[in-house]
Motif scaffolding. Structure first.
Motif, PDB file in Angstrom:
ATOM      1  N   ASN A  47       0.810  -1.225   0.000  1.00 21.42           N
ATOM      2  CA  ASN A  47       0.000   0.000   0.000  1.00 21.42           C
ATOM      3  C   ASN A  47       0.840   1.270   0.000  1.00 21.42           C
ATOM      4  O   ASN A  47       0.294   2.364   0.112  1.00 21.42           O
ATOM      5  CB  ASN A  47      -0.956   0.002   1.193  1.00 21.42           C
ATOM      6  CG  ASN A  47      -1.986  -1.103   1.092  1.00 21.42           C
ATOM      7  OD1 ASN A  47      -2.438  -1.435   0.013  1.00 21.42           O
ATOM      8  ND2 ASN A  47      -2.337  -1.684   2.230  1.00 21.42           N
ATOM      9  N   ASN A  48       2.167   1.123  -0.068  1.00 16.40           N
ATOM     10  CA  ASN A  48       3.062   2.274  -0.201  1.00 16.40           C
ATOM     11  C   ASN A  48       2.864   3.299   0.912  1.00 16.40           C
ATOM     12  O   ASN A  48       2.680   4.477   0.661  1.00 16.40           O
ATOM     13  CB  ASN A  48       2.887   2.936  -1.570  1.00 16.40           C
ATOM     14  CG  ASN A  48       2.831   1.920  -2.686  1.00 16.40           C
ATOM     15  OD1 ASN A  48       3.653   1.014  -2.722  1.00 16.40           O
ATOM     16  ND2 ASN A  48       1.866   2.032  -3.561  1.00 16.40           N
ATOM     17  N   GLU A  49       2.914   2.828   2.144  1.00 19.11           N
ATOM     18  CA  GLU A  49       2.625   3.693   3.278  1.00 19.11           C
ATOM     19  C   GLU A  49       3.867   4.329   3.893  1.00 19.11           C
ATOM     20  O   GLU A  49       3.762   5.349   4.546  1.00 19.11           O
ATOM     21  CB  GLU A  49       1.893   2.890   4.360  1.00 19.11           C
ATOM     22  CG  GLU A  49       0.577   2.315   3.894  1.00 19.11           C
ATOM     23  CD  GLU A  49      -0.015   1.392   4.937  1.00 19.11           C
ATOM     24  OE1 GLU A  49       0.019   1.745   6.130  1.00 19.11           O
ATOM     25  OE2 GLU A  49      -0.502   0.318   4.557  1.00 19.11           O
ATOM     26  N   GLY A  50       5.007   3.740   3.767  1.00 17.36           N
ATOM     27  CA  GLY A  50       6.212   4.220   4.437  1.00 17.36           C
ATOM     28  C   GLY A  50       7.003   5.202   3.599  1.00 17.36           C
ATOM     29  O   GLY A  50       6.584   5.625   2.527  1.00 17.36           O
ATOM     30  N   VAL A  51       8.177   5.536   4.127  1.00 14.90           N
ATOM     31  CA  VAL A  51       9.097   6.438   3.440  1.00 14.90           C
ATOM     32  C   VAL A  51      10.506   5.884   3.597  1.00 14.90           C
ATOM     33  O   VAL A  51      10.877   5.405   4.671  1.00 14.90           O
ATOM     34  CB  VAL A  51       9.037   7.869   4.031  1.00 14.90           C
ATOM     35  CG1 VAL A  51      10.107   8.760   3.419  1.00 14.90           C
ATOM     36  CG2 VAL A  51       7.657   8.481   3.819  1.00 14.90           C
ATOM     37  N   VAL A  52      11.298   5.980   2.525  1.00 10.98           N
ATOM     38  CA  VAL A  52      12.684   5.538   2.549  1.00 10.98           C
ATOM     39  C   VAL A  52      13.559   6.700   2.105  1.00 10.98           C
ATOM     40  O   VAL A  52      13.264   7.349   1.107  1.00 10.98           O
ATOM     41  CB  VAL A  52      12.906   4.334   1.601  1.00 10.98           C
ATOM     42  CG1 VAL A  52      14.360   3.886   1.640  1.00 10.98           C
ATOM     43  CG2 VAL A  52      11.969   3.192   1.943  1.00 10.98           C
ATOM     44  N   HIS A  53      14.615   6.943   2.868  1.00 15.93           N
ATOM     45  CA  HIS A  53      15.623   7.927   2.486  1.00 15.93           C
ATOM     46  C   HIS A  53      16.928   7.182   2.254  1.00 15.93           C
ATOM     47  O   HIS A  53      17.343   6.368   3.083  1.00 15.93           O
ATOM     48  CB  HIS A  53      15.839   8.963   3.599  1.00 15.93           C
ATOM     49  CG  HIS A  53      14.694   9.895   3.776  1.00 15.93           C
ATOM     50  ND1 HIS A  53      14.517  11.000   2.980  1.00 15.93           N
ATOM     51  CD2 HIS A  53      13.661   9.878   4.656  1.00 15.93           C
ATOM     52  CE1 HIS A  53      13.433  11.635   3.373  1.00 15.93           C
ATOM     53  NE2 HIS A  53      12.883  10.977   4.380  1.00 15.93           N
ATOM     54  N   GLY A  54      17.571   7.457   1.128  1.00 16.34           N
ATOM     55  CA  GLY A  54      18.865   6.875   0.828  1.00 16.34           C
ATOM     56  C   GLY A  54      19.882   7.976   0.578  1.00 16.34           C
ATOM     57  O   GLY A  54      19.569   8.989  -0.058  1.00 16.34           O
ATOM     58  N   PHE A  55      21.091   7.778   1.091  1.00 16.66           N
ATOM     59  CA  PHE A  55      22.157   8.773   0.986  1.00 16.66           C
ATOM     60  C   PHE A  55      23.391   8.143   0.355  1.00 16.66           C
ATOM     61  O   PHE A  55      23.752   7.016   0.686  1.00 16.66           O
ATOM     62  CB  PHE A  55      22.555   9.279   2.379  1.00 16.66           C
ATOM     63  CG  PHE A  55      21.490  10.083   3.056  1.00 16.66           C
ATOM     64  CD1 PHE A  55      21.551  11.471   3.079  1.00 16.66           C
ATOM     65  CD2 PHE A  55      20.419   9.471   3.689  1.00 16.66           C
ATOM     66  CE1 PHE A  55      20.575  12.217   3.701  1.00 16.66           C
ATOM     67  CE2 PHE A  55      19.437  10.204   4.313  1.00 16.66           C
ATOM     68  CZ  PHE A  55      19.512  11.588   4.324  1.00 16.66           C
ATOM     69  N   ASP A  56      24.057   8.890  -0.502  1.00 18.64           N
ATOM     70  CA  ASP A  56      25.387   8.507  -0.954  1.00 18.64           C
ATOM     71  C   ASP A  56      26.070   9.728  -1.556  1.00 18.64           C
ATOM     72  O   ASP A  56      25.432  10.537  -2.236  1.00 18.64           O
ATOM     73  CB  ASP A  56      25.363   7.365  -1.969  1.00 18.64           C
ATOM     74  CG  ASP A  56      26.631   6.525  -1.884  1.00 18.64           C
ATOM     75  OD1 ASP A  56      26.555   5.373  -1.412  1.00 18.64           O
ATOM     76  OD2 ASP A  56      27.710   7.038  -2.258  1.00 18.64           O
ATOM     77  N   LEU A  57      27.349   9.821  -1.290  1.00 17.24           N
ATOM     78  CA  LEU A  57      28.156  10.939  -1.763  1.00 17.24           C
ATOM     79  C   LEU A  57      28.512  10.804  -3.244  1.00 17.24           C
ATOM     80  O   LEU A  57      28.734  11.793  -3.930  1.00 17.24           O
ATOM     81  CB  LEU A  57      29.424  11.031  -0.907  1.00 17.24           C
ATOM     82  CG  LEU A  57      30.333  12.221  -1.109  1.00 17.24           C
ATOM     83  CD1 LEU A  57      29.591  13.516  -0.835  1.00 17.24           C
ATOM     84  CD2 LEU A  57      31.538  12.114  -0.187  1.00 17.24           C
ATOM     85  N   GLN A  58      28.538   9.571  -3.736  1.00 15.79           N
ATOM     86  CA  GLN A  58      28.946   9.327  -5.117  1.00 15.79           C
ATOM     87  C   GLN A  58      27.736   9.293  -6.044  1.00 15.79           C
ATOM     88  O   GLN A  58      26.773   8.562  -5.791  1.00 15.79           O
ATOM     89  CB  GLN A  58      29.703   8.010  -5.215  1.00 15.79           C
ATOM     90  CG  GLN A  58      31.021   8.018  -4.455  1.00 15.79           C
ATOM     91  CD  GLN A  58      31.787   6.748  -4.674  1.00 15.79           C
ATOM     92  OE1 GLN A  58      32.247   6.481  -5.787  1.00 15.79           O
ATOM     93  NE2 GLN A  58      31.935   5.956  -3.623  1.00 15.79           N
TER      94      GLN A  58
END
Length: 194
Positions: A47-58
């Motif tokens: 149901n696409n309820e959450g949130v994801v954050h992804g980090f990378d310098l490259q």
């Protein structure tokens, strides 16, 4: 991955115990995007309820992660994943809400298949960990896989281990795993916020 039979399976088991559909999760070091994809599937659900954050310098890591997510996630799920082309030490500047995140995952070292001279570093990783401790909610975790076989890797591992050792025992449970018969295998640290 040499540690896949143990650490990777263990990390995924831990994530599954902590993450519920609808949670906010963070991949502090996207790399090739495999952890980001797994975290997304656990937090977003159907149901696409959450949130994801992804980090990378490259930028190459962000591109690889984005490409993998486009293949692994539905169009609606993909809209719930935010990739940030910046250092993991900037977690607190991007995510403002405290005591809100279920999991912050770190996979330290260099980008697999990338330039081995570009690695995470002790000072920025410890700064990221300081941010992560305020973002993680009670019952949430921080997982760190620290590779010690490359230049600077052991120093970074010792810095994150020392950081974990200093966390207040009445607020955190910190554990450390290593393969005893493989001295250069990565180390796994799991920090649980009580």
């Amino acid at each position: 991955m040499l540690f896949a039979p143990t650490f990777y399976i263990l990390i995924q088991m831990i994530w599954r115990q902590v993450i519920s559909v609808g949670d906010t999760v963070v991949d502090a070091t996207c790399g090739n995007g495999h952890d980001t994809a797994i975290l997304a599937k656990l937090a977003l659900g159907e149901n696409n309820e959450g949130v994801v954050h992804g980090f990378d310098l490259q930028s190459s890591a962000i591109e690889k992660t984005s490409s993998l997510l486009d293949k692994e996630l539905s169009t609606n799920q993909r809209k719930r994943v935010y990739l940030h082309h910046t250092c993991h030490s900037k977690l607190g500047q991007v995510i403002k809400e405290k005591n809100f995140v279920s999991v912050v995952a770190f996979n330290l070292g260099y980008l697999p298949g990338g330039e081995k001279g570009i690695t995470t570093a002790s000072n920025t990783t410890v700064e990221a960990l300081m941010c992560a401790t305020s973002l993680v909610k009670h019952g949430g975790i921080i997982t760190l896989v620290s590779y010690i076989g490359h230049p600077g890797g052991r120093d970074e591992y010792e810095a994150v281990r020392d950081f974990a050792t200093r966390l207040a025992s009445d607020k955190w449970i910190c554990s450390h795993w290593e393969l005893l018969n493989r001295p250069l295998c990565p180390r796994l640290l799991v920090l649980l916020k009580k």
